[in-house]
Structures are given as C-alpha cells and as structure tokens.
Design a protein around this motif. Sequence first.
Motif, short mmCIF file in Angstrom:
data_model
loop_
_atom_site.label_atom_id
_atom_site.label_comp_id
_atom_site.label_asym_id
_atom_site.label_seq_id
_atom_site.Cartn_x
_atom_site.Cartn_y
_atom_site.Cartn_z
N PRO A 26 17.78 5.22 -15.56
CA PRO A 26 16.54 4.63 -15.04
C PRO A 26 15.46 4.68 -16.13
O PRO A 26 15.49 5.54 -17.01
N PRO A 27 14.50 3.76 -16.09
CA PRO A 27 13.51 3.68 -17.17
C PRO A 27 12.78 5.00 -17.45
O PRO A 27 12.51 5.32 -18.61
N THR A 28 12.46 5.77 -16.40
CA THR A 28 11.74 7.02 -16.65
C THR A 28 12.61 8.03 -17.40
O THR A 28 12.13 8.70 -18.31
N LEU A 29 13.88 8.10 -17.04
CA LEU A 29 14.78 9.03 -17.74
C LEU A 29 15.05 8.56 -19.16
O LEU A 29 15.16 9.38 -20.08
N ALA A 30 15.14 7.24 -19.35
CA ALA A 30 15.33 6.71 -20.70
C ALA A 30 14.13 7.06 -21.58
O ALA A 30 14.29 7.39 -22.76
N LEU A 31 12.93 6.99 -21.01
CA LEU A 31 11.73 7.33 -21.78
C LEU A 31 11.69 8.82 -22.10
O LEU A 31 11.29 9.21 -23.20
N PRO A 36 3.61 3.07 -13.75
CA PRO A 36 4.87 3.83 -13.63
C PRO A 36 6.08 2.93 -13.41
O PRO A 36 6.06 2.06 -12.54
N PRO A 37 7.11 3.13 -14.22
CA PRO A 37 8.34 2.35 -14.04
C PRO A 37 9.15 2.89 -12.86
O PRO A 37 8.86 3.97 -12.33
N ALA A 38 10.17 2.15 -12.49
CA ALA A 38 11.05 2.58 -11.40
C ALA A 38 11.84 3.81 -11.82
O ALA A 38 12.10 4.03 -12.99
N GLY A 39 12.22 4.58 -10.84
CA GLY A 39 13.04 5.75 -11.10
C GLY A 39 12.33 7.02 -10.70
O GLY A 39 11.26 6.99 -10.09
#
Length: 132
Positions: free
Chosen positions: A64-69, A107-110
């Motif tokens: 998910p985008p938050t974990l990727a960041l 905030p992105p999804a996730g």
Amino acid sequence: MTERKPSGESFESFIDRQIREAEERGDFDDLPGAGKPIPGIDRPHDEDWWIKQKLRRENVSFLPPTLALRKEAEDARAAAAAARTEDEVRRIIGAVNEKIRAAILDPPAGPPLNLMPFEVERVLADWRAKRD
C-alpha cells in the motif's frame, strides 16, 4: 510445430517424434541456462511465483502507498548514511521529506503513515559522527 497430429497416431508418439526431430535439428542446443540448475527448484511450490517474479522484474511495488513510503524513508535514511558529501545527504533527505510532507497533507490509501519528516541537521550529525 504447425503440423497437425495424424488421425491414427497417439498423442504421445506424435509429441515424442516432434521432440526427437527438434533434437536432431539442434533446436535445443545452446539454450539459455543449459547445464545450470533451475532457479528456485528447492523452494516450496508457490502458485503465484510468476506474478511475483513479474512484479520484481518490472520493479512494481505491491505494498500500500503508506507502507511503500515508509520503506522509501528507511532506504533514504540508509542512503544518506552511505552518502559521500553533506550536500548529497541534504538532497536525499530533502527529497524524501517532500514526499512525506505531501503524504501528511493528502493521506494516501492504506494503513496510517505514522511518519514525520526527518530533521536534516540530526541526520547530518549522525552522518558526521560516523565519518569521525
């Protein structure tokens, strides 16, 4: 391989004949990986192996985008620690901080981001301490 199976011949003998003829023509000579072990043959079977391999090959993230960041922030911190100059440290941390700030504002999804921008001077102090 465009020829059709003759009606009186079994599939097994038809296929065996095609393989034998291809071997005689040398179609299997010098194939990539010849004589090398099959990669991953000792790992347990995973029916999604080809999907995972394609994602890795294409460098596509399935986080998910938050974990990727979060992962990108960790990688940036490690890259800053290995940087050669202070300017390089500032550039690396500055780039990831921009992404973190943008994610905080929109905030992105996730799952929750739970990440704050790095303090550049603190990262530089750590970098200098490792150099001394």
